[in-house]
Design a protein around this motif. Structure first.
Motif, PDB file in Angstrom:
ATOM      1  N   ILE A 652       0.703  -1.325  -0.044  1.00 48.53           N
ATOM      2  CA  ILE A 652       0.000  -0.054   0.067  1.00 48.53           C
ATOM      3  C   ILE A 652       0.824   1.186   0.032  1.00 48.53           C
ATOM      4  CG2 ILE A 652      -1.623   1.394   1.555  1.00 48.53           C
ATOM      5  CD1 ILE A 652      -2.920  -1.409   2.248  1.00 48.53           C
ATOM      6  N   MET A 653       2.089   1.247   0.757  1.00 47.36           N
ATOM      7  CA  MET A 653       2.752   2.394   1.181  1.00 47.36           C
ATOM      8  C   MET A 653       3.434   2.473  -0.415  1.00 47.36           C
ATOM      9  SD  MET A 653       2.405   3.694   3.869  1.00 47.36           S
ATOM     10  CE  MET A 653       3.563   4.907   3.388  1.00 47.36           C
ATOM     11  N   ARG A 654       3.933   1.519  -1.086  1.00 47.12           N
ATOM     12  CA  ARG A 654       4.442   1.856  -2.501  1.00 47.12           C
ATOM     13  C   ARG A 654       3.521   2.347  -3.439  1.00 47.12           C
ATOM     14  NH1 ARG A 654       5.380  -3.247  -3.382  1.00 47.12           N
ATOM     15  NH2 ARG A 654       7.035  -3.497  -2.227  1.00 47.12           N
ATOM     16  N   THR A 655       2.423   1.964  -3.395  1.00 49.62           N
ATOM     17  CA  THR A 655       1.463   2.445  -4.469  1.00 49.62           C
ATOM     18  C   THR A 655       1.197   3.698  -4.167  1.00 49.62           C
ATOM     19  OG1 THR A 655       0.576   0.364  -4.475  1.00 49.62           O
ATOM     20  CG2 THR A 655      -1.075   2.128  -5.265  1.00 49.62           C
ATOM     21  N   LYS A 656       1.018   4.283  -2.871  1.00 47.99           N
ATOM     22  CA  LYS A 656       0.889   5.699  -2.536  1.00 47.99           C
ATOM     23  C   LYS A 656       1.824   6.446  -3.069  1.00 47.99           C
ATOM     24  CE  LYS A 656      -2.135   5.133   1.652  1.00 47.99           C
ATOM     25  NZ  LYS A 656      -2.340   4.905   2.941  1.00 47.99           N
ATOM     26  N   LEU A 657       3.215   5.768  -2.767  1.00 48.45           N
ATOM     27  CA  LEU A 657       4.316   6.639  -3.245  1.00 48.45           C
ATOM     28  C   LEU A 657       4.488   7.012  -4.598  1.00 48.45           C
ATOM     29  CD1 LEU A 657       7.065   7.769  -1.734  1.00 48.45           C
ATOM     30  CD2 LEU A 657       8.197   5.363  -2.290  1.00 48.45           C
ATOM     31  N   LYS A 658       4.373   5.949  -5.442  1.00 43.93           N
ATOM     32  CA  LYS A 658       4.190   6.079  -6.901  1.00 43.93           C
ATOM     33  C   LYS A 658       3.060   7.202  -7.244  1.00 43.93           C
ATOM     34  CE  LYS A 658       5.694   1.322  -8.087  1.00 43.93           C
ATOM     35  NZ  LYS A 658       5.353   0.224  -9.010  1.00 43.93           N
ATOM     36  N   ALA A 660       1.898   9.767  -5.439  1.00 45.88           N
ATOM     37  CA  ALA A 660       2.307  10.886  -5.061  1.00 45.88           C
ATOM     38  C   ALA A 660       3.612  11.452  -5.838  1.00 45.88           C
ATOM     39  CB  ALA A 660       2.838  10.968  -3.711  1.00 45.88           C
ATOM     40  N   GLU A 661       4.387  10.358  -6.363  1.00 44.43           N
ATOM     41  CA  GLU A 661       5.492  10.915  -7.093  1.00 44.43           C
ATOM     42  C   GLU A 661       4.941  11.300  -8.814  1.00 44.43           C
ATOM     43  OE1 GLU A 661       8.019   7.349  -7.476  1.00 44.43           O
ATOM     44  OE2 GLU A 661       9.134   7.969  -5.402  1.00 44.43           O
ATOM     45  N   ALA A 671       2.179  24.644  -3.469  1.00 45.75           N
ATOM     46  CA  ALA A 671       1.594  23.287  -3.624  1.00 45.75           C
ATOM     47  C   ALA A 671       2.624  22.162  -3.938  1.00 45.75           C
ATOM     48  CB  ALA A 671       0.444  23.206  -4.647  1.00 45.75           C
ATOM     49  N   ARG A 672       3.554  22.585  -4.988  1.00 47.59           N
ATOM     50  CA  ARG A 672       4.499  21.603  -4.844  1.00 47.59           C
ATOM     51  C   ARG A 672       5.493  21.260  -3.700  1.00 47.59           C
ATOM     52  NH1 ARG A 672       7.123  19.405  -9.342  1.00 47.59           N
ATOM     53  NH2 ARG A 672       9.219  18.727  -9.088  1.00 47.59           N
ATOM     54  N   THR A 673       5.505  22.459  -2.837  1.00 44.72           N
ATOM     55  CA  THR A 673       6.526  22.416  -1.633  1.00 44.72           C
ATOM     56  C   THR A 673       5.667  21.528  -0.722  1.00 44.72           C
ATOM     57  OG1 THR A 673       7.582  24.490  -2.214  1.00 44.72           O
ATOM     58  CG2 THR A 673       7.676  23.732   0.088  1.00 44.72           C
ATOM     59  N   GLN A 674       4.524  21.680  -0.441  1.00 48.98           N
ATOM     60  CA  GLN A 674       3.794  20.813   0.168  1.00 48.98           C
ATOM     61  C   GLN A 674       3.996  19.387  -0.143  1.00 48.98           C
ATOM     62  OE1 GLN A 674      -0.050  22.885   0.680  1.00 48.98           O
ATOM     63  NE2 GLN A 674       0.732  24.456   1.901  1.00 48.98           N
ATOM     64  N   ALA A 675       3.541  19.339  -1.203  1.00 48.83           N
ATOM     65  CA  ALA A 675       3.566  17.935  -2.078  1.00 48.83           C
ATOM     66  C   ALA A 675       5.080  17.093  -1.763  1.00 48.83           C
ATOM     67  CB  ALA A 675       3.404  17.976  -3.470  1.00 48.83           C
ATOM     68  N   GLU A 676       5.944  17.696  -1.769  1.00 44.70           N
ATOM     69  CA  GLU A 676       7.334  17.415  -1.711  1.00 44.70           C
ATOM     70  C   GLU A 676       7.569  16.855  -0.200  1.00 44.70           C
ATOM     71  OE1 GLU A 676       9.944  20.419  -3.030  1.00 44.70           O
ATOM     72  OE2 GLU A 676      10.199  19.848  -5.209  1.00 44.70           O
ATOM     73  N   GLN A 677       7.132  17.892   0.731  1.00 43.44           N
ATOM     74  CA  GLN A 677       7.219  17.384   2.116  1.00 43.44           C
ATOM     75  C   GLN A 677       6.367  16.115   2.398  1.00 43.44           C
ATOM     76  OE1 GLN A 677       5.830  20.687   4.442  1.00 43.44           O
ATOM     77  NE2 GLN A 677       7.708  22.235   3.872  1.00 43.44           N
ATOM     78  N   ALA A 678       5.129  15.992   1.721  1.00 41.22           N
ATOM     79  CA  ALA A 678       4.418  14.795   2.007  1.00 41.22           C
ATOM     80  C   ALA A 678       5.062  13.858   1.427  1.00 41.22           C
ATOM     81  CB  ALA A 678       2.866  15.002   1.511  1.00 41.22           C
ATOM     82  N   LEU A 679       5.741  13.947   0.281  1.00 44.90           N
ATOM     83  CA  LEU A 679       6.221  12.927  -0.396  1.00 44.90           C
ATOM     84  C   LEU A 679       7.672  12.225   0.566  1.00 44.90           C
ATOM     85  CD1 LEU A 679       6.523  10.941  -3.006  1.00 44.90           C
ATOM     86  CD2 LEU A 679       7.997  12.843  -4.130  1.00 44.90           C
ATOM     87  N   THR A 680       8.344  13.151   1.165  1.00 48.04           N
ATOM     88  CA  THR A 680       9.378  13.041   1.982  1.00 48.04           C
ATOM     89  C   THR A 680       8.831  11.911   3.142  1.00 48.04           C
ATOM     90  OG1 THR A 680      10.621  15.028   1.175  1.00 48.04           O
ATOM     91  CG2 THR A 680      11.210  13.573   3.509  1.00 48.04           C
TER      92      THR A 680
END
Length: 768
Positions: A652-658, A660-661, A671-680
């Motif tokens: 599940i985590m791998r799917t979410k990570l893909k 998000a990427e 919005a990109r900055t927030q998304a990068e933080q969430a991706l990290t």
């Protein structure tokens, strides 16, 4: 000289053998292209080991056997694989079949090979496996894999080994010339077969029209240590049939539905014995055979040693065919052979003769006329059947009656059709009936298999339902006992605190939150439209907020009280859900506050207060979840052993990570900055989940090792066992041969038992 017996029936057609025995055997020219059918034998087709474009060497295995009754295939010369696909093959149906096509490079370069230094020192199984790898199959009949016949010695007592040298059908002289020129190879092959079967008596059965071959064999036998007896039998067709020759030489009849080994007899063809000799002593697979090329349409009838896969056209050219005379091309003899449509059909392991006949030699069959019941067909039938009755059954599609009258004992020798005054093609009717019966049996087998699977599924579903009902009753009984025990506790017991109805409190809190949400929505609508009684609506929101806070506080107190009494039973999943809900509410409140600030609406102070309150609740919920997790975690930080859940979490985590990427590529600015933080954060959580899974898996492996079990090897063995079951099931679904089906079913039962045993062991040590 032993006694020669007789069999019922038989005929004496013109022999036409002298035309092709005037010159010695000579090698056929190397063809430019070879066509190798994957099925040149009775049983299951071989499976290709090469791909288009591969270069192969002479003698290299290019297709492996599938199942017990199958034979391997080897490259007859060096060259390149041109294609693997349908091509016309020598078959009565005239249909195409899968072939491996090789373009010869003209070098005829051998693969490295060598014979067995001392085959007598090997175990029988190893010697038989060597013969199987060399692709040896019967070269005088249906092409039965030779290793299967040789393996009968383990289950049957072989008293007599019969070498079939009768070659009774007209025109064919391949075996005759082989005996004349290569008697030493024949005796060498007989020695190998005798070593494996250990018969008490060996008989070579040969017709009296082969005087030259008889003299050559007798000369060779003078220096042979084996107990070999040459029996010369009268020339009569079909004395070369396996069952007829056995009856001629021993006086015994093979019972209907049985094989010669059941009465202690094994038969092998002359050509097969020579092929066994070359395979054992020189390591040469079966890649060529002697073919008689004869008929009125060729100038030089002769015997050619041709590579398997050589087109008939190349052999006809070598014998100088007269194209203007050629009327019919027949593979095999005139009695049991088949007419082929064109000359690009290839030589296979059972091709012993090609007849290029003129119109006068083999004129068109006269029209079929009604049966006159003359009974001549019954008089000449070598199997003592009732050909006329079988004809009526086949014509009337009464297949059960035909089978009951031993239709499958018919060897399709054609003697009945040869003498029929009404020119009825009786053999064609018998072949049609056999084909229909086999088709019906195959369909019935599939239907039975489907029914068994359905019944097994129904039984499994019923069993699961019964187990589910039993578990439900057990839970109900346990709950009843617990309720009874609680009622029986004294009122002054310190631990008997008033029961808290958690579900009712949850429902009350949810209702309060819904009312608050509706009141807040009405207030927002009134503010945006500028209509309505804003003070009254604000008061309603405040009251609803108070009710919601009170219900939530009661629920939290009940949960806290329950947790303090039964700390070990904290519902981590519920706490995690509560924390997620709190974070969602906080996000919505922040969005509402931002929207109100952007539009300059009134009531910002109340919204800010609500956001502050929700922040506190979210923080408290997260803290409660973390504390519960820490309390539930063992002191030694042992990772959970629920591998299945951990593996799902990693997935599940791998799917979410893909996801998000992928979403990050379309964002810009804040919005990109927030998304990068969430991706990290997602990457960190994925790494943590993966590490937890690997740690739990390693613990499982170590725990199994402590019990003396190699878990990794056990998983590999279980997977291979399941694959073996699947492979055998596929082979069983493809084959139509009854004997092979029996062998495959036996192997399948063993494979399933092994797979089930390994899976059970695996479940004990790795239940997830």
């Amino acid at each position: 000289m032993g006694k020669v017996f007789a069999f019922h029936g038989g005929i004496h057609p013109p022999e036409n053998k002298k035309q092709s025995t005037r010159t010695p055997i000579r090698p056929a020219p190397l063809p430019k292209r070879l066509y190798l059918p994957l099925q040149q034998h009775i049983g299951t087709s071989a499976s290709p080991l090469v791909n288009v474009g591969d270069r192969v060497l002479k003698g290299q295995m290019i297709a492996e056997p599938v199942g017990r009754i199958s034979a391997s295939l080897h490259a007859p010369t060096s060259g390149t694989i041109r294609s693997i696909g349908p091509h016309p093959v020598p078959h009565a149906s005239g249909l195409e079949s899968d072939c491996i096509v090789i373009d010869s490079d003209g070098l005829d370069e051998w693969e490295e090979h060598q014979g067995l230094e001392d085959y007598t020192s090997l175990k029988p199984g190893a010697l038989i496996d060597h013969i199987r790898r060399c692709g040896i199959a019967g070269m005088g009949g249906a092409g039965f894999p030779t290793d299967v016949k040789l393996h009968l010695g383990d289950d049957h007592i072989v008293n007599t080994l019969i070498i079939n040298a009768a070659e009774c059908e007209p025109y064919i002289t391949a075996d005759d010339m082989l005996m004349r020129e290569r008697a030493d190879e024949i005796l060498g092959g007989i020695r190998v077969i005798s070593h494996l079967l250990k018969p008490s008596h060996i008989i070579i059965g040969i017709e009296d029209n082969k005087s030259h071959a008889i003299r050559t064999l007798r000369t060779a036998l003078k220096e042979c240590e084996l107990n070999i007896d040459i029996r010369v039998v009268p020339t009569k067709y079909p004395s070369g049939g396996e069952r007829q020759l056995i009856q001629l030489l021993t006086g015994l009849e093979v019972p209907s539905g049985k094989i010669p080994a059941d009465i202690g007899i094994v038969c092998q063809n002359i050509g097969t014995t020579a092929a066994i000799y070359r395979a054992v002593h020189f390591g040469e697979p079966l890649i060529s055979r002697i073919v008689t090329v004869t008929g009125d349409a060729v100038a030089q009838p002769q015997n050619l040693e041709a590579l398997i896969g050589t087109p008939f056209a190349d052999l006809l050219d070598a014998a100088h065919v007269y194209e203007d005379r050629l009327y019919r091309l027949v593979m095999g003899g005139p009695m049991m052979g088949m007419t082929v449509e064109h000359d690009q059909i290839p030589v296979i392991k059972t091709t012993n003769c090609i007849i290029a006949a003129s119109r006068d030699e083999m004129p068109p069959a006269p029209p079929e006329q009604p049966c006159i019941r003359c009974n001549m067909c019954e008089q000449v039938c070598p199997v003592t059947l009732l050909p006329q009755q079988l004809y009526w059954f086949a014509k009337g599609r009464e297949f059960d009656k035909a089978k009951h009258h031993n239709l499958f004992d018919c060897i399709e020798c054609g003697a009945c059709a040869y003498v029929c005054p009404s020119s009825i093609p009786l053999v064609q009717y018998y072949r049609f009936a056999k084909s229909e019966i086999r088709t019906e049996e195959a369909e019935q087998h599939k239907a039975d298999h489907a029914r068994e699977r359905f019944e097994a599924r129904q039984a499994r579903l019923e069993r699961e339902q019964e187990e589910k009902e039993a578990r439900r009753k057990a839970r109900a009984e346990e709950a009843a006992r617990a309720q009874k025990a609680r009622k029986a506790e004294p009122a002054d017991t310190p631990t008997a605190a008033p029961a808290l109805d958690i579900n009712a409190l949850k429902t009350a809190a949810a209702v309060a939150r819904t009312k608050l949400k509706k009141a807040q929505k009405a207030l927002n609508t009134a503010r945006e439209s500028g209509e309505g009684d804003l003070p009254a609506l604000e008061a309603a929101v405040a009251a609803a907020q108070g009710s919601s806070d009170q219900a939530q506080h009661a629920l939290e107190q009940a949960n806290s009280s329950t947790a303090s009494g039964i700390t070990a039973n904290v519902d981590l999943k519920q706490l995690k859900t509560a924390a997620a809900v709190a974070r969602t509410k906080l996000k919505k409140a922040r969005d509402a506050l931002k929207n109100a600030e952007d539009k300059g609406l009134e009531g910002l102070d109340k919204l800010r207060a609500t956001v502050t309150t929700l922040e506190q609740k979210a923080e408290a919920a997260d803290q409660a979840h973390q504390q519960a997790e820490q309390a539930a975690t063992p002191a030694d930080n042992t990772p959970p052993t629920d591998l299945k859940a951990l593996k799902q979490q990693v997935s599940i985590m791998r799917t979410k990570l893909k996801k998000a990427e992928a979403a990050l590529a379309n964002l810009e600015g804040e919005a990109r900055t927030q998304a990068e933080q969430a991706l990290t954060e997602l990457r960190q959580r994925h790494a943590a989940a993966d590490q937890a899974f690997k740690a739990a898996e390693q613990m499982q492996i170590e725990a199994a090792a402590a019990q003396g079990v190699d878990l990794k090897k056990l998983k590999v063995d279980a997977a291979m066992a399941r694959a073996a079951v699947t492979k055998l099931e596929r082979a069983l679904g493809k084959t139509e041969d009854e004997q092979e089906r029996t062998a495959l079913e036996s192997q399948l039962v063993t494979a399933r038992d092994k797979a089930e045993q390994l899976n059970t062991t695996l479940q004990q040590h790795a239940p997830d």
